[in-house]
Design a protein around this motif. Structure first.
Motif, short mmCIF file in Angstrom:
data_model
loop_
_atom_site.label_atom_id
_atom_site.label_comp_id
_atom_site.label_asym_id
_atom_site.label_seq_id
_atom_site.Cartn_x
_atom_site.Cartn_y
_atom_site.Cartn_z
N VAL A 144 4.19 -10.84 -10.81
CA VAL A 144 5.28 -10.51 -9.82
C VAL A 144 4.35 -10.48 -8.57
N ASN A 145 4.87 -11.20 -7.22
CA ASN A 145 4.30 -10.97 -6.13
C ASN A 145 5.39 -10.79 -5.03
N VAL A 146 5.14 -10.41 -3.97
CA VAL A 146 5.89 -9.95 -2.83
C VAL A 146 5.79 -10.88 -1.46
N ALA A 153 -0.72 -5.85 1.64
CA ALA A 153 -1.27 -5.66 0.35
C ALA A 153 -2.08 -4.28 0.45
N LYS A 154 -2.31 -3.80 1.45
CA LYS A 154 -3.13 -2.53 1.71
C LYS A 154 -1.88 -1.53 1.81
N SER A 155 -0.90 -1.77 2.56
CA SER A 155 0.19 -0.79 2.59
C SER A 155 0.97 -0.83 1.32
N LEU A 197 12.42 3.06 -14.47
CA LEU A 197 11.11 3.23 -14.67
C LEU A 197 10.28 3.00 -13.28
N TRP A 198 9.68 4.12 -12.94
CA TRP A 198 8.74 4.44 -11.58
C TRP A 198 7.42 4.03 -12.03
N GLY A 199 6.59 3.28 -11.00
CA GLY A 199 5.15 3.29 -10.84
C GLY A 199 4.70 3.32 -9.60
N ARG A 200 3.61 3.87 -9.54
CA ARG A 200 2.82 4.06 -8.18
C ARG A 200 2.10 2.78 -8.21
N ILE A 201 1.93 1.88 -7.05
CA ILE A 201 1.19 0.57 -7.04
C ILE A 201 -0.25 1.19 -6.64
N VAL A 202 -1.13 0.56 -7.55
CA VAL A 202 -2.58 1.11 -7.19
C VAL A 202 -3.69 -0.09 -7.10
N GLU A 203 -3.18 -1.30 -7.13
CA GLU A 203 -3.92 -2.51 -7.14
C GLU A 203 -3.15 -3.72 -6.67
N THR A 204 -3.54 -4.36 -5.52
CA THR A 204 -2.83 -5.51 -5.10
C THR A 204 -3.89 -6.87 -5.11
N GLU A 205 -3.51 -7.92 -4.94
CA GLU A 205 -4.09 -8.93 -4.11
C GLU A 205 -3.36 -9.60 -3.37
N ALA A 206 -3.91 -10.17 -2.08
CA ALA A 206 -3.31 -10.91 -0.72
C ALA A 206 -3.81 -12.39 -1.12
N TYR A 207 -2.73 -13.57 -1.00
CA TYR A 207 -2.89 -14.55 -1.02
C TYR A 207 -2.16 -15.24 0.24
N LEU A 208 -2.89 -15.97 0.92
CA LEU A 208 -2.61 -16.01 2.33
C LEU A 208 -1.78 -17.22 2.71
N LEU A 249 0.37 -10.34 -4.64
CA LEU A 249 0.23 -9.93 -6.11
C LEU A 249 0.12 -8.51 -6.51
N LEU A 250 1.25 -7.93 -7.00
CA LEU A 250 0.99 -6.35 -7.52
C LEU A 250 0.26 -6.54 -8.86
N ARG A 251 -0.94 -5.93 -8.88
CA ARG A 251 -1.80 -6.05 -10.21
C ARG A 251 -1.55 -4.94 -10.99
N SER A 252 -1.69 -3.82 -10.51
CA SER A 252 -1.35 -2.34 -11.62
C SER A 252 -0.62 -1.43 -10.86
N LEU A 253 0.06 -0.81 -11.94
CA LEU A 253 0.82 0.45 -11.37
C LEU A 253 0.29 1.54 -12.13
N GLU A 254 0.48 3.03 -11.57
CA GLU A 254 0.31 4.29 -12.32
C GLU A 254 1.74 4.54 -12.68
N PRO A 255 2.22 4.52 -13.96
CA PRO A 255 3.55 4.97 -14.40
C PRO A 255 3.71 6.51 -13.94
N LEU A 256 4.73 6.55 -13.77
CA LEU A 256 5.40 7.84 -13.09
C LEU A 256 6.58 8.42 -13.84
N ARG A 257 7.47 7.70 -14.25
CA ARG A 257 8.92 7.94 -14.87
C ARG A 257 9.15 6.91 -15.84
N GLY A 258 9.73 7.31 -17.13
CA GLY A 258 10.04 6.33 -17.92
C GLY A 258 9.03 5.59 -18.87
#
Length: 273
Positions: free
Chosen positions: A137-139, A68-70, A86-97, A149-158
């Motif tokens: 969406v989660n990974v 989640a930190k990485s 479409l490109w987005g930088r991941i800026v916020e996540t949550e861990a579910y253990l 959980l991927l919570r937020s992105l910073e839009p970069l492209r598209g």
């Protein structure tokens, strides 16, 4: 004559006085087309084309909190059917253990058809629906039933395509979305990138429509805010666990924890533990 030019001159002389096939300066062996189905270039000069920048399996094979930190600062790429990326930088996540986590869909180690992706190899997408309308969406990570959980992105492209996709999911005429509004929340992120249930159980290391590439910024502990997760207030002690992570000062984060940020600034405590 410089050594390289002298070498090329020697090669040219050899070609004109022998039956060797022509040789170009890039190191490719050009074989004349004579109906022979043999390769047109030497295997010794050909390198397999591969997207070397894609994050691979070893990156995702981390404990849930570590992953989640990485993820912060990494880039999620979504390729639309029409070829636009479409490109987005991941800026916020949550861990579910997983099993022990009362807020996780896999609490108690229960595996169902819905959450099967959480038990698959690290890097597998787990997409689920909330309120019967929106997707998140989660990974998957290391650990039985653990996922990020991927919570937020910073839009970069598209960004224009993201606006189109977000507008298509909104009812009635509304004001155009600002950049920071496109992906600042888990469901908005999925809308903007066109992620739905069809992406459930896809592998980020192999899929051709969605993957991750490394970000360019090196992040330190002072860049990351560690706080409680969103929307799980009835999960007892698990509601207070510091399992949400976001980039400090980034305006694309869904919800800023001002109290935690003030405490960090006052104490100088930037620990992510």
């Amino acid at each position: 004559m410089p050594r390289k030019r002298k070498l090329l001159a020697q090669l040219s002389a050899l070609q004109s006085n022998s039956s060797l096939p022509p040789f170009d300066a890039l190191g490719n062996l050009n074989v004349p087309s004579d109906g022979d189905s043999s390769p047109k270039s030497s295997k010794y000069f050909v390198t397999e084309k591969k997207n070397s920048s894609r994050l691979e399996a070893d990156f995702f094979n981390q404990p849930c909190v570590s992953l989640a930190k990485s993820f912060l600062g990494q880039i999620l790429v979504r390729k639309l059917p029409d070829g636009r990326e479409l490109w987005g930088r991941i800026v916020e996540t949550e861990a579910y253990l997983g099993g022990e986590d009362e807020a996780s869909h896999s609490k108690g180690g229960k595996q169902t058809q819905r959450n099967a992706a959480m038990f698959m190899s690290p890097g597998t997408l787990y997409v689920y629906q909330i309120y019967g309308i929106y997707f998140c969406v989660n990974v998957s990570s290391q650990g039985e039933g653990a996922a990020v959980l991927l919570r937020s992105l910073e839009p970069l492209r598209g960004l224009d395509a993201m606006r189109e996709l977000r507008s298509a999911s909104r009812k009635g005429p509304r004001k155009p979305l600002k950049d920071w509004q496109l992906c600042n929340g888990p469901s908005k992120l999925c809308q903007a990138l066109g992620i739905d249930k069809a992406f459930d159980q896809r592998d980020l290391t192999e899929d051709t429509a969605i993957w991750m590439v490394p970000g360019h910024d090196l992040l330190g502990e002072q860049d990351v805010v560690v706080t409680t997760r969103i929307g799980i207030g009835n999960r007892g002690e698990w509601a207070q666990k510091p399992l949400r992570f976001y980039l400090r000062g980034n305006k694309f984060v869904s919800i800023i924890d001002k109290k935690t940020e003030r405490e960090m600034a006052a104490t100088g405590d930037f620990s992510c533990s």
